[in-house]
Design a protein around this motif. Structure first.
Motif, mmCIF file in Angstrom:
data_model
loop_
_atom_site.group_PDB
_atom_site.id
_atom_site.type_symbol
_atom_site.label_atom_id
_atom_site.label_comp_id
_atom_site.label_asym_id
_atom_site.label_seq_id
_atom_site.Cartn_x
_atom_site.Cartn_y
_atom_site.Cartn_z
ATOM 1 N N ALA A 57 28.624 37.534 39.585
ATOM 2 C CA ALA A 57 28.745 37.570 38.221
ATOM 3 C C ALA A 57 29.729 39.207 37.326
ATOM 4 C CB ALA A 57 27.148 37.633 37.876
ATOM 5 N N ILE A 58 28.821 40.064 38.682
ATOM 6 C CA ILE A 58 29.941 41.227 38.200
ATOM 7 C C ILE A 58 31.590 41.046 38.198
ATOM 8 C CG2 ILE A 58 30.390 43.512 38.280
ATOM 9 C CD1 ILE A 58 27.308 44.108 39.552
ATOM 10 N N SER A 59 31.991 40.217 39.147
ATOM 11 C CA SER A 59 33.353 40.070 39.310
ATOM 12 C C SER A 59 34.287 39.068 38.246
ATOM 13 C CB SER A 59 33.878 39.629 40.102
ATOM 14 O OG SER A 59 33.219 40.264 41.509
ATOM 15 N N LEU A 60 33.210 38.301 38.073
ATOM 16 C CA LEU A 60 33.617 37.196 36.732
ATOM 17 C C LEU A 60 33.126 38.083 35.453
ATOM 18 C CD1 LEU A 60 32.512 33.814 37.374
ATOM 19 C CD2 LEU A 60 34.605 34.610 37.395
ATOM 20 N N ALA A 61 32.518 38.722 34.707
ATOM 21 C CA ALA A 61 32.910 39.901 33.961
ATOM 22 C C ALA A 61 33.503 40.782 33.433
ATOM 23 C CB ALA A 61 31.427 40.114 33.627
#
Length: 80
Positions: A57-61
């Motif tokens: 999720a952090i990478s996609l954000a």
């Protein structure tokens, strides 16, 4: 010729967007490192799954939220 060089210089490095792009890259790296580094620290499968999903999720954000918006501000098709 001089106008083309100025355009190339502006598109390669925009001083206003450099910190935003750096933040995006750092978010992507943190999101990638989170599950990698916590594999050694956490034993339970549920916690590993949660931390892996949090890292994704952090990478996609970072990719879709920060880097993409910073890139689209100076998109080629928006130049007129």
């Amino acid at each position: 010729m001089k106008k083309n060089l100025l355009y190339i210089r502006k598109t390669l490095y925009d001083e206003k967007e450099a910190p935003v792009k750096l933040i995006g890259v750092l978010l992507v790296l943190v999101g990638w490192l989170l599950p990698i580094l916590t594999l050694v620290l956490v034993q339970s499968t549920g916690a590993r799954l949660f931390l892996s999903l949090l890292g994704i999720a952090i990478s996609l954000a970072g990719i879709l939220g920060v880097l993409n918006k910073a890139h689209l501000k100076d998109a080629v098709w928006k130049k007129a």
